[in-house]
Design an enzyme around this catalytic site. Structure first.
Site, mmCIF file in Angstrom:
data_model
loop_
_atom_site.group_PDB
_atom_site.id
_atom_site.type_symbol
_atom_site.label_atom_id
_atom_site.label_comp_id
_atom_site.label_asym_id
_atom_site.label_seq_id
_atom_site.Cartn_x
_atom_site.Cartn_y
_atom_site.Cartn_z
ATOM 1 N N LYS A 18 -9.461 11.551 -1.438
ATOM 2 C CA LYS A 18 -9.877 10.300 -2.079
ATOM 3 C C LYS A 18 -11.382 10.347 -2.313
ATOM 4 C CE LYS A 18 -7.883 6.324 -3.249
ATOM 5 N NZ LYS A 18 -6.571 6.103 -3.806
ATOM 6 N N GLY A 69 -5.249 -7.061 -10.951
ATOM 7 C CA GLY A 69 -5.944 -5.976 -11.641
ATOM 8 C C GLY A 69 -4.972 -5.149 -12.453
HETATM 9 P P1 NAD Z 1 -7.909 -3.123 -9.623
HETATM 10 O O1 NAD Z 1 -9.322 -2.881 -9.251
HETATM 11 O O2 NAD Z 1 -7.481 -2.881 -11.033
HETATM 12 O O3 NAD Z 1 -7.493 -4.630 -9.259
HETATM 13 C C1 NAD Z 1 -7.734 -5.218 -8.015
HETATM 14 C C2 NAD Z 1 -7.781 -6.726 -8.228
HETATM 15 O O4 NAD Z 1 -7.915 -7.339 -6.957
HETATM 16 C C3 NAD Z 1 -8.968 -7.185 -9.076
HETATM 17 O O5 NAD Z 1 -8.517 -8.067 -10.085
HETATM 18 C C4 NAD Z 1 -9.878 -7.888 -8.055
HETATM 19 O O6 NAD Z 1 -10.627 -8.949 -8.626
HETATM 20 C C5 NAD Z 1 -8.853 -8.400 -7.056
HETATM 21 N N1 NAD Z 1 -9.372 -8.685 -5.721
HETATM 22 C C6 NAD Z 1 -10.324 -8.026 -5.019
HETATM 23 N N2 NAD Z 1 -10.477 -8.595 -3.808
HETATM 24 C C7 NAD Z 1 -9.612 -9.622 -3.742
HETATM 25 C C8 NAD Z 1 -9.307 -10.598 -2.751
HETATM 26 N N3 NAD Z 1 -9.920 -10.615 -1.583
HETATM 27 N N4 NAD Z 1 -8.334 -11.510 -3.028
HETATM 28 C C9 NAD Z 1 -7.696 -11.518 -4.209
HETATM 29 N N5 NAD Z 1 -7.956 -10.617 -5.188
HETATM 30 C C10 NAD Z 1 -8.897 -9.698 -4.960
HETATM 31 O O7 NAD Z 1 -7.018 -2.240 -8.622
HETATM 32 P P2 NAD Z 1 -5.522 -1.747 -8.838
HETATM 33 O O8 NAD Z 1 -5.531 -0.421 -9.526
HETATM 34 O O9 NAD Z 1 -4.685 -2.864 -9.382
HETATM 35 O O10 NAD Z 1 -5.097 -1.427 -7.330
HETATM 36 C C11 NAD Z 1 -4.824 -2.467 -6.416
HETATM 37 C C12 NAD Z 1 -4.560 -1.865 -5.042
HETATM 38 O O11 NAD Z 1 -3.453 -0.956 -5.116
HETATM 39 C C13 NAD Z 1 -5.725 -1.042 -4.478
HETATM 40 O O12 NAD Z 1 -5.752 -1.155 -3.081
HETATM 41 C C14 NAD Z 1 -5.356 0.385 -4.861
HETATM 42 O O13 NAD Z 1 -5.945 1.336 -4.017
HETATM 43 C C15 NAD Z 1 -3.844 0.342 -4.696
HETATM 44 N N6 NAD Z 1 -3.144 1.343 -5.474
HETATM 45 C C16 NAD Z 1 -3.253 1.350 -6.824
HETATM 46 C C17 NAD Z 1 -2.556 2.311 -7.554
HETATM 47 C C18 NAD Z 1 -2.611 2.341 -9.049
HETATM 48 O O14 NAD Z 1 -1.773 3.034 -9.653
HETATM 49 N N7 NAD Z 1 -3.524 1.609 -9.693
HETATM 50 C C19 NAD Z 1 -1.746 3.261 -6.895
HETATM 51 C C20 NAD Z 1 -1.634 3.196 -5.506
HETATM 52 C C21 NAD Z 1 -2.341 2.237 -4.807
#
Ligand code: NAD
Length: 334
Positions: A80, A181
């Protein structure tokens, strides 16, 4: 800052700090384990409170990727990357290019991709400097693995519902999706389409409003998670430590299952959830879809195969883990 003595250090193979004065890049890449292949895991950009927070995050995240790849049976190790900075101010083309060169310095031992605040477009900028970026292939989602992640989370939620209620139907189920997100909206969309009542929160009010306008979901306040007694599922899709020492005794949901990496602040939170009869699906199983999507992007994309593979892990493996934990009377953390 101590790495070997760090509480999140668990036999990590490499932890490398990257700095580029001109662009302001400050980043850490961690490879936890490469026994199964090159370490794969996305890159996130967060305004960490301090360097130690960033180190803690990257150590935990890279270890989770090792488990995720092993569970998903894909030939990758766990790695990561984190960039320390405010994505709204510090994310420049020069910084992303510098990050690309940092990734390239691993010679393919680390493969990066999207994560929090790093989009497909950002990955394409990094890819100008290195071949070792996933999640940018020509797929129906333009390379974004997030919809596959969301699909996997829905499958894991259905498996947990089956375990708890003996039906995997989403009709009428009350589900709180935290974070709107890249993953939250496609997850919420699928849940609503299947008949669930979906509640959302996001610290970014515009994203929350967009979700309400586009998806037929309901916006709720931050204390919803601990005050709404009828909640079936809490699906954290934002930052880690969504379940923590402060809220673990008060969460009302019957199931915790979401996309966020490192949902639990510590293993003791898993014990408390078990004692309270709350089903916890390990995050690295529920959110396997993104990694599986990248695997197919790298080996010849086939959307049907990617979905079937994701379901076989997120649904079937979740059922196995939950019933094993019940039979052994232990948490799902093993
Ligand atoms: P992203 O950055 O696109 O979206 C995250 C969202 O969470 C944002 O809109 C942000 O404003 C919001 N946020 C941040 N802190 C917050 C809080 N305290 N309360 C409410 N909302 C809050 O990220 P993503 O790609 O959607 O990923 C989300 C999670 O899933 C992360 O932990 C990421 O590591 C995990 N993840 C994502 C993927 C993927 O394919 N994108 C794959 C595996 C794991």
């Amino acid at each position: 800052m101590a790495v070997f003595g760090h509480k999140e250090f668990h036999d990590h193979e490499r932890v490398v700090y990257g700095y580029h004065k001109e662009s302001g890049l400050r980043a850490i890449i961690s490879i936890h384990n490469s026994n199964l292949g090159p370490a794969l895991g996305g890159c996130r950009m967060i305004p960490y409170v301090n360097d130690d927070d960033a180190l803690t995050d990257v150590l935990r995240l890279s270890r989770g990727m090792t488990y995720k790849a092993a569970m998903a049976k894909v030939p990758y190790g766990g790695g990561k990357a984190v960039i320390l900075g405010d994505p709204t101010k510090d994310k420049t083309e020069a910084l992303l290019c510098a990050m690309g060169r940092f990734i390239h310095s691993f010679g393919g031992e680390y493969i990066s991709g999207e994560d929090m605040n790093i989009s497909v477009a950002d990955c394409k900028v990094m890819a100008r400097e290195t071949l070792h970026i996933g999640g940018i292939a020509e797929t129906p989602t333009g390379g974004d693995p997030s919809p596959m992640t969301a699909y996997g989370v829905e499958m894991a939620i259905r498996a947990a519902l089956f375990h708890r209620y003996h039906t995997n139907s989403l009709t009428g189920k009350k589900i709180h999706v935290e974070g709107n997100g890249k993953v939250g909206p496609p997850l919420a969309e699928g849940l609503v389409a299947a008949g669930a009542e979906v509640f959302v929160t996001d610290i970014n009010i515009e994203r929350e409003r967009k979700a309400v306008a586009d998806l037929g979901v309901i916006s709720v306040s931050n204390d919803f998670l601990t005050s709404y007694d009828e909640l079936d599922v809490y699906a954290p899709c934002a930052l880690g430590k969504a379940v923590n020492d402060e809220n673990v005794g008060k969460i009302t949901a019957k199931i915790v299952c979401g996309a966020a990496n490192n949902i639990l602040e510590n293993p003791e939170n898993g014990e408390t959830l078990k004692e309270r009869g709350i089903v916890y699906v390990p995050d690295y199983v529920a959110n396997c879809g993104g990694l599986i999507d990248i695997y197919y992007q790298n080996t010849g994309y086939d959307v049907e195969k990617a979905h079937a593979h994701t379901k076989s892990v997120a649904y079937d493996m979740t059922l196995k883990i939950l019933s094993a934990a019940r039979n052994l009377n232990c948490t799902t953390l093993f």
